[in-house]
Design a protein around this motif. Structure first.
Motif, PDB file in Angstrom:
ATOM      1  N   UNK A  18       1.888   9.456  -5.458  1.00  0.00           N
ATOM      2  CA  UNK A  18       2.429  10.772  -5.087  1.00  0.00           C
ATOM      3  C   UNK A  18       3.436  11.257  -6.123  1.00  0.00           C
ATOM      4  N   UNK A  19       4.295  10.359  -6.570  1.00  0.00           N
ATOM      5  CA  UNK A  19       5.279  10.732  -7.597  1.00  0.00           C
ATOM      6  C   UNK A  19       4.579  11.160  -8.885  1.00  0.00           C
ATOM      7  N   UNK A  20       3.533  10.394  -9.262  1.00  0.00           N
ATOM      8  CA  UNK A  20       2.796  10.740 -10.490  1.00  0.00           C
ATOM      9  C   UNK A  20       2.120  12.101 -10.346  1.00  0.00           C
ATOM     10  N   UNK A  21       1.525  12.351  -9.180  1.00  0.00           N
ATOM     11  CA  UNK A  21       0.907  13.660  -8.936  1.00  0.00           C
ATOM     12  C   UNK A  21       1.954  14.774  -9.020  1.00  0.00           C
ATOM     13  N   UNK A  22       3.093  14.512  -8.381  1.00  0.00           N
ATOM     14  CA  UNK A  22       4.171  15.518  -8.387  1.00  0.00           C
ATOM     15  C   UNK A  22       4.603  15.822  -9.832  1.00  0.00           C
ATOM     16  N   UNK A  23       4.854  14.781 -10.607  1.00  0.00           N
ATOM     17  CA  UNK A  23       5.285  14.978 -11.998  1.00  0.00           C
ATOM     18  C   UNK A  23       4.184  15.638 -12.830  1.00  0.00           C
ATOM     19  N   UNK A  73       0.825  -1.198   0.000  1.00  0.00           N
ATOM     20  CA  UNK A  73       0.000   0.000   0.000  1.00  0.00           C
ATOM     21  C   UNK A  73       0.865   1.255   0.000  1.00  0.00           C
ATOM     22  N   UNK A  74       1.918   1.208   0.799  1.00  0.00           N
ATOM     23  CA  UNK A  74       2.821   2.358   0.881  1.00  0.00           C
ATOM     24  C   UNK A  74       3.525   2.582  -0.457  1.00  0.00           C
ATOM     25  N   UNK A  75       3.929   1.544  -1.134  1.00  0.00           N
ATOM     26  CA  UNK A  75       4.583   1.656  -2.439  1.00  0.00           C
ATOM     27  C   UNK A  75       3.623   2.281  -3.451  1.00  0.00           C
TER      28      UNK A  75
END
Length: 108
Positions: free
Chosen positions: A10-15, A2-4
């Motif tokens: 989060x990374x996709x949102x950031x990018x 779940x954390x992964x």
């Protein structure tokens, strides 16, 4: 797991946010370029108009100077004619005065 998944989201949102910011920056830059081009085009048009006005002004002044020169030459010719007529008149007056004196002398 779940954390992964959350990290990847989060990374996709950031990018995605960074890509959105970059796109907005490009739009702003493109607008600035378009504004600068429009401004330069307007300045070029103004300079062209100023040049045309200056050329017309120079042509008008040249025409006026040419007409003034013609008028001055005509006036000079007129004065020369008047002077020659007055000098002829003076010479004729002297001649007539001399003839009158000669006639008076002949009568005596």
């Amino acid at each position: 797991l779940k954390k992964i998944i959350q990290t990847q989201i989060s990374k996709k949102r950031y990018h995605k946010e960074r890509a959105k910011d970059a796109y907005e920056s490009k739009l702003v830059a493109a607008k600035e370029v378009a504004d600068a081009q429009a401004n330069l085009t307007a300045q070029i048009e103004n300079l062209r108009k100023e040049k045309e006005d200056a050329m017309k002004d120079v042509q008008d002044k040249m025409k006026a100077a040419f007409h003034a020169k013609i008028k001055a030459e005509d006036e000079l010719d007129k004065l020369k004619k008047e002077q020659s007529i007055s000098s002829l008149t003076s010479e004729q007056s002297l001649l007539l005065a001399k003839q009158l004196e000669d006639l008076k002398a002949e009568k005596k």
